[in-house]
Design an enzyme around this catalytic site. Structure first.
Site, PDB file in Angstrom:
ATOM      1  CG  HIS A  43      -2.566  13.621  -0.896  1.00 56.48           C
ATOM      2  ND1 HIS A  43      -2.016  14.815  -0.366  1.00 56.48           N
ATOM      3  CD2 HIS A  43      -3.848  13.746  -0.683  1.00 56.48           C
ATOM      4  CE1 HIS A  43      -3.024  15.347   0.405  1.00 56.48           C
ATOM      5  NE2 HIS A  43      -4.228  14.920   0.293  1.00 56.48           N
ATOM      6  N   GLY A  62      -0.269  19.939   1.500  1.00 57.08           N
ATOM      7  CA  GLY A  62      -0.751  21.131   0.948  1.00 57.08           C
ATOM      8  C   GLY A  62      -0.968  22.117   2.370  1.00 57.08           C
ATOM      9  CB  THR A  63      -2.386  21.350   5.628  1.00 61.36           C
ATOM     10  OG1 THR A  63      -3.667  20.923   5.235  1.00 61.36           O
ATOM     11  CG2 THR A  63      -2.526  21.905   6.899  1.00 61.36           C
ATOM     12  CB  SER A 115      -0.788  18.754  -2.124  1.00 57.97           C
ATOM     13  OG  SER A 115      -1.200  17.866  -1.276  1.00 57.97           O
ATOM     14  CB  CYS A 127      -9.466  19.579   5.293  1.00 60.63           C
ATOM     15  SG  CYS A 127      -8.009  19.003   4.461  1.00 60.63           S
TER      16      CYS A 127
END
Length: 382
Positions: free
Chosen positions: A199, A69-70, A197, A324
């Site tokens: 996970h 995702g990041t 993402s 995060c």
């Protein structure tokens, strides 16, 4: 062990794990190699791309695989702004975005680009009317998340996208928490770029994807990159992509039943805690603008860290916000956006539900929280 931190990471499903092992064993060749085994791997890659595209009703050439995702957020935003932005451009985001999105916009600000940060109301939603008023002649890009990872607040993407498209502004949305949990179809949703993402959907860590509409321009962030049509450098993680795709397909197939099941677990949790309702502050919304999977809350007189550690002693895993941001002393991005006092922000903790959780686990978690309060407050509650 009772695992209630699915917004941070989900366990891999048997289907996803099986797909990973099969791809690792049988499709180990580099997808860029010209020999037969390389071609075999490339065919699997393109099959995964087509199947992922089908989930959101996109074209295969609009799907680009990433490491999560990041990276999806940052690469998508950088690629879009590189092709469409200028030194005098204006961009828009919200005050409640994921740190990866905020990092991109802070970087633009450091280069002199004007950035507008939309505030949120008490439930965590932006105002579409404020968005309209914020758009300028030189606005080129806006990024508004679909679902907040700490409170589960759902933003009205269709309304937002409609306003932005009418104004000619490119619209990106971080859909990491909503992908496969809520319906997302780009043939109906006026969005130009979406981030996903692996996970968060019972797939492997280190996997993700970006949807980039063929109607918009984008530039390769890294010159000479050949993988993923120049979108991302590095050898393709084919086992991860196969596993990500399998997890996504399975999750979408069970979307409706999964949503109903999770909603039932959420209702059960609050029913079990009914005697202490007056001590709770539940963040987000109680209506359709709330993803039931995420319960962000605080208990008056208790720090979130205390609740986390107490539950952990009983083998129950929760969090005090986005993974995060763990380790930081400052209030979370969302708590700041909601204008919570430092004391209120320290109370915050998050329980995030998954399809493998049982009613017994939810009841047990509520019991431990009640015991925690009883121990400190004696017979105040009977």
């Amino acid at each position: 062990m009772i695992y209630l931190d699915h917004a941070a990471a989900t366990p891999m499903s048997p289907t996803a794990l099986g797909a990973y092992v099969k791809a690792a064993e049988e499709y180990f060749a580099n997808t860029s190699s010209l020999h037969e085994q390389g071609e075999k791997s490339k065919q699997l890659l393109e099959k995964c791309r087509a199947e992922t595209a089908q989930i959101i009703q996109a074209s295969p050439n609009e799907i680009f695989f990433t490491s999560g995702g990041t990276e999806s957020n940052i690469l998508a935003l950088e690629a879009i702004f590189s092709a469409n932005g200028q030194a005098d451009s204006h961009v828009i985001t919200s005050a409640a975005e994921h740190p990866s999105v905020q990092t991109f916009f802070k970087k633009l600000e450091s280069k002199g680009i004007e950035v507008s940060y939309l505030g949120v109301d008490s439930s965590g939603q932006i105002s579409v009317e404020e968005l309209k008023q914020t758009i300028k002649r030189n606005t080129v890009l806006a990024s508004i998340q679909h679902v907040n990872s700490e409170t589960g607040t759902i933003q009205p993407l269709h309304e937002i996208g409609t306003v932005l498209r009418e104004s000619g502004v490119i619209f990106h949305s971080d859909c990491v928490q909503s992908f496969t949990k809520l319906p997302i179809q780009v043939d109906k949703l006026p969005a130009d770029a979406l981030s996903f993402s692996g996970h968060k959907i019972y797939g492997p860590k280190g996997t993700g994807a970006v949807y980039l509409s063929s109607r918009i321009k984008w530039d390769s962030v890294n010159p000479l990159t050949t993988h993923e049509s120049g979108f991302r450098p590095g050898t393709i993680n084919l086992p991860g992509i196969a596993s990500f795709t399998a997890a996504a397909i399975e999750s979408v197939e069970n979307q409706t039943s999964g949503l109903e099941y999770i909603r039932g677990l959420r209702e059960l949790f609050f029913e079990e805690l009914k005697p202490f309702t007056q001590k709770f502050l539940v963040e987000g919304s109680s209506d359709e603008a709330q993803l039931p999977h995420i319960i962000g809350m605080g208990i008056e007189g208790y720090e979130g860290q205390y609740i986390l550690l107490t539950l952990d002693r009983y083998g129950i895993c929760i969090s005090t916000g986005s993974a995060c941001q763990s380790g930081k002393q400052d209030p979370s991005v969302m708590m700041q956006a909601l204008n919570r006092t430092p004391q209120e922000a320290r109370r915050f903790f998050r329980i995030s539900l998954g399809v493998n959780n049982t009613k017994e686990e939810i009841i047990r978690t509520a019991e431990v929280i009640k015991e925690c309060i009883y121990e400190r407050e004696g017979n105040a509650y009977g």
